[in-house]
Design an enzyme around this catalytic site. Structure first.
Site, PDB file in Angstrom:
ATOM      1  N   LYS A  12     -17.253 -31.711  16.660  1.00  0.00           N
ATOM      2  CA  LYS A  12     -17.008 -30.621  17.624  1.00  0.00           C
ATOM      3  C   LYS A  12     -15.513 -30.462  17.815  1.00  0.00           C
ATOM      4  O   LYS A  12     -14.795 -31.442  18.038  1.00  0.00           O
ATOM      5  CB  LYS A  12     -17.688 -30.964  18.959  1.00  0.00           C
ATOM      6  CG  LYS A  12     -17.854 -29.766  19.872  1.00  0.00           C
ATOM      7  CD  LYS A  12     -18.796 -28.735  19.295  1.00  0.00           C
ATOM      8  CE  LYS A  12     -19.854 -28.276  20.263  1.00  0.00           C
ATOM      9  NZ  LYS A  12     -20.898 -27.483  19.556  1.00  0.00           N
ATOM     10  N   THR A  57     -23.385 -31.708  17.128  1.00  0.00           N
ATOM     11  CA  THR A  57     -22.025 -31.548  17.669  1.00  0.00           C
ATOM     12  C   THR A  57     -22.098 -31.253  19.165  1.00  0.00           C
ATOM     13  O   THR A  57     -21.180 -31.577  19.907  1.00  0.00           O
ATOM     14  CB  THR A  57     -21.236 -30.451  16.919  1.00  0.00           C
ATOM     15  OG1 THR A  57     -21.796 -29.178  17.207  1.00  0.00           O
ATOM     16  CG2 THR A  57     -21.202 -30.706  15.428  1.00  0.00           C
ATOM     17  N   ASP A  58     -23.208 -30.662  19.603  1.00  0.00           N
ATOM     18  CA  ASP A  58     -23.368 -30.416  21.045  1.00  0.00           C
ATOM     19  C   ASP A  58     -23.429 -31.733  21.815  1.00  0.00           C
ATOM     20  O   ASP A  58     -22.856 -31.867  22.904  1.00  0.00           O
ATOM     21  CB  ASP A  58     -24.638 -29.587  21.284  1.00  0.00           C
ATOM     22  CG  ASP A  58     -24.721 -29.112  22.713  1.00  0.00           C
ATOM     23  OD1 ASP A  58     -23.836 -28.332  23.122  1.00  0.00           O
ATOM     24  OD2 ASP A  58     -25.643 -29.543  23.445  1.00  0.00           O
ATOM     25  N   ARG A 175      26.037 -20.479  16.458  1.00  0.00           N
ATOM     26  CA  ARG A 175      24.809 -19.692  16.590  1.00  0.00           C
ATOM     27  C   ARG A 175      23.884 -20.359  17.597  1.00  0.00           C
ATOM     28  O   ARG A 175      24.121 -21.496  18.024  1.00  0.00           O
ATOM     29  CB  ARG A 175      24.111 -19.569  15.233  1.00  0.00           C
ATOM     30  CG  ARG A 175      23.631 -20.894  14.676  1.00  0.00           C
ATOM     31  CD  ARG A 175      22.808 -20.759  13.401  1.00  0.00           C
ATOM     32  NE  ARG A 175      22.350 -22.082  12.963  1.00  0.00           N
ATOM     33  CZ  ARG A 175      21.529 -22.298  11.944  1.00  0.00           C
ATOM     34  NH1 ARG A 175      21.073 -21.289  11.224  1.00  0.00           N
ATOM     35  NH2 ARG A 175      21.153 -23.533  11.620  1.00  0.00           N
ATOM     36  N   GLN A 218      18.102 -28.787   9.081  1.00  0.00           N
ATOM     37  CA  GLN A 218      17.761 -29.981   8.301  1.00  0.00           C
ATOM     38  C   GLN A 218      18.501 -31.202   8.842  1.00  0.00           C
ATOM     39  O   GLN A 218      17.927 -32.280   9.010  1.00  0.00           O
ATOM     40  CB  GLN A 218      18.139 -29.776   6.821  1.00  0.00           C
ATOM     41  CG  GLN A 218      17.227 -28.839   6.041  1.00  0.00           C
ATOM     42  CD  GLN A 218      17.633 -27.367   6.107  1.00  0.00           C
ATOM     43  OE1 GLN A 218      18.257 -26.908   7.069  1.00  0.00           O
ATOM     44  NE2 GLN A 218      17.265 -26.604   5.083  1.00  0.00           N
ATOM     45  N   HIS A 246      14.819 -17.775  14.764  1.00  0.00           N
ATOM     46  CA  HIS A 246      16.076 -17.062  14.578  1.00  0.00           C
ATOM     47  C   HIS A 246      16.417 -16.167  15.778  1.00  0.00           C
ATOM     48  O   HIS A 246      15.558 -15.448  16.277  1.00  0.00           O
ATOM     49  CB  HIS A 246      15.998 -16.171  13.329  1.00  0.00           C
ATOM     50  CG  HIS A 246      15.603 -16.919  12.088  1.00  0.00           C
ATOM     51  ND1 HIS A 246      16.439 -17.835  11.477  1.00  0.00           N
ATOM     52  CD2 HIS A 246      14.471 -16.908  11.350  1.00  0.00           C
ATOM     53  CE1 HIS A 246      15.819 -18.334  10.413  1.00  0.00           C
ATOM     54  NE2 HIS A 246      14.631 -17.790  10.314  1.00  0.00           N
TER      55      HIS A 246
HETATM   56  O1  LIG Z   1      19.652 -24.425   9.461  1.00  0.00           O
HETATM   57  C1  LIG Z   1      19.330 -23.628   8.570  1.00  0.00           C
HETATM   58  N1  LIG Z   1      18.831 -24.096   7.393  1.00  0.00           N
HETATM   59  C2  LIG Z   1      18.447 -23.272   6.373  1.00  0.00           C
HETATM   60  O2  LIG Z   1      17.981 -23.748   5.301  1.00  0.00           O
HETATM   61  C3  LIG Z   1      18.600 -21.890   6.590  1.00  0.00           C
HETATM   62  N2  LIG Z   1      18.325 -20.800   5.828  1.00  0.00           N
HETATM   63  C4  LIG Z   1      18.681 -19.712   6.555  1.00  0.00           C
HETATM   64  O3  LIG Z   1      18.547 -18.506   6.158  1.00  0.00           O
HETATM   65  N3  LIG Z   1      19.166 -20.073   7.761  1.00  0.00           N
HETATM   66  C5  LIG Z   1      19.121 -21.436   7.813  1.00  0.00           C
HETATM   67  N4  LIG Z   1      19.492 -22.312   8.786  1.00  0.00           N
END
Ligand SMILES: O=c1[nH]c(=O)c2[nH]c(=O)[nH]c2[nH]1
Length: 281
Positions: A12, A57-58, A175, A218, A246
Site C-alpha cells: 500500500k 493491501t487494505d 548569481r 556540483q 534557475h
Molecule cells: O552550477 C551550475 N552547474 C552547471 O553544470 C550548470 N549548467 C548551467 O547551464 N548552469 C549551471 N550551473
C-alpha cells in the site's frame, strides 16, 4: 515459449497518518505518509489467481494505523522498523518488507515569543524521510531529507565552462543559487537517536550551503556531502540531488533601467539536475 514472472512486489502506498501525542502541558502533532512494499512467495497469485498468500493491501494500510497507536512515538526510523518487523514476522510468505516513511514537519506556532501548546505551522515543502528494508538476515536503513528548499543571494558563480557554437549562457560571478535538495544517507553504525542525528546532519547541510563560496552547484553539493561525512563518523555515504532552480536576471535595460542584479525571473522548467553520491575511500 516459456514465460515466467520476474521480480515482483506489492503493498500500500501513500497511507496518510496524523497523530496527536498528548503531554500535560502541550500536544505533539505528527503527520506522515507511509509506503509498504512486500516481496515473497507471490508467484501463484500472479500466474494462477491464487490469493491464499496475499495479505490485502487494505489490511496493510489498517495495520499501519493500528500499530501507530502504541509504536509511533519517536522517530520515523523506529516506526518503519517496527512495521517491517511486523510484516516479516507475522507473514511467513514474506521474505522482504520495505517501509518508507515521509514526515511532514509541523512546528508549534511561536506567538509572543512562546510556543503555542496546540497550534502549529507547517514546515513547508521539506520532509524527513526513511526507507527501511528488512529480510530474515539483513536490515538496511536509509534516512534523509526531501524537498528542502534553500536559496542564497550571493557567493555563487558559474564561469569558465565549455563554450561551443550553441552556448548562449552568460558567465556570472554573482548569481542566485536555489535548489530543492534531496539528501539520503546510509549508516556504518546505526545511531541511538535517529532524530538527534537527523537534526545534526540537516544543520551541517544548511551551514555548508550558506557558508560555501560556490563555483557551481556540483562543487557546493560535494562540499555539503563532504561536511556531513567529516562530522558524522557513523554515516557511510550520502546521496545528494540538487536541481538548479534557475533565477534569470530580468532584462530591465529594455526599459532603460540599469540592471543591478536585483530583479529575476524564476523558471521552473527546464532545470539543471545535479546529483552525486559522496562516499568514504
Ligand atoms: O552550477 C551550475 N552547474 C552547471 O553544470 C550548470 N549548467 C548551467 O547551464 N548552469 C549551471 N550551473
Amino acid at each position: 515459449m516459456k514465460i515466467r514472472l520476474g521480480e515482483n512486489s506489492y503493498g500500500k502506498n501513500a497511507v496518510q497518518l496524523s497523530k496527536i501525542i498528548r503531554h500535560p502541558a502541550y500536544h505533539e502533532f505528527r503527520q506522515i505518509t507511509v509506503n509498504v512494499s512486500l516481496k515473497g512467495d507471490f508467484e501463484e497469485a500472479h500466474t494462477n489467481g491464487d490469493n491464499s498468500k496475499i495479505l490485502p493491501t487494505d489490511t496493510q494500510k489498517n495495520t499501519v494505523y493500528a500499530l501507530a497507536k502504541d509504536h509511533f512515538k519517536t522517530s520515523i526510523e523506529d516506526f518503519a522498523l517496527y512495521l517491517a518487523n511486523h510484516f516479516l514476522s507475522t507473514q511467513e510468505q514474506v521474505t522482504t518488507a520495505t517501509v518508507e516513511i515521509l514526515e511532514h514537519p509541523f512546528q508549534r506556532m511561536l506567538l509572543d515569543g512562546n510556543e503555542h501548546p496546540h497550534a502549529y505551522i507547517s514546515g513547508g515543502s521539506e520532509k524527513r524521510t526513511t526507507i527501511v528494508t528488512k529480510d530474515a538476515v539483513n536490515v538496511s536503513i536509509t534516512s534523509g531529507i526531501a524537498d528542502l528548499l534553500i536559496l542564497k543571494t550571493t557567493d555563487s558563480a558559474f564561469e569558465k565552462y565549455i563554450k561551443d557554437r550553441y552556448t548562449t549562457l552568460k558567465e556570472t560571478n554573482d548569481r542566485i543559487l536555489a535548489t530543492k535538495c534531496i539528501a539520503r544517507w546510509t549508516f556504518d553504525k546505526l545511531p541511538a537517536d535517529y532524530t538527534a542525528q537527523y537534526n545534526s546532519i540537516r544543520d551541517v547541510l544548511l551551514r555548508t550551503f550558506a557558508g560555501h563560496k560556490s563555483f557551481s552547484v556540483q562543487q557546493t553539493l560535494f562540499a555539503m556531502g563532504q561536511a556531513v561525512l567529516e562530522t558524522h563518523a557513523g554515516v557511510r555515504e550520502i546521496y545528494l540531488e540538487m536541481p538548479n532552480k534557475h533565477h534569470i536576471p530580468f532584462n530591465l535595460e529594455q526599459f532603460n533601467i540599469q540592471h543591478e542584479n536585483e530583479i529575476f525571473i524564476a523558471t521552473d522548467e527546464p532545470y539543471g539536475l545535479i546529483a552525486a553520491t559522496i562516499t568514504r575511500e
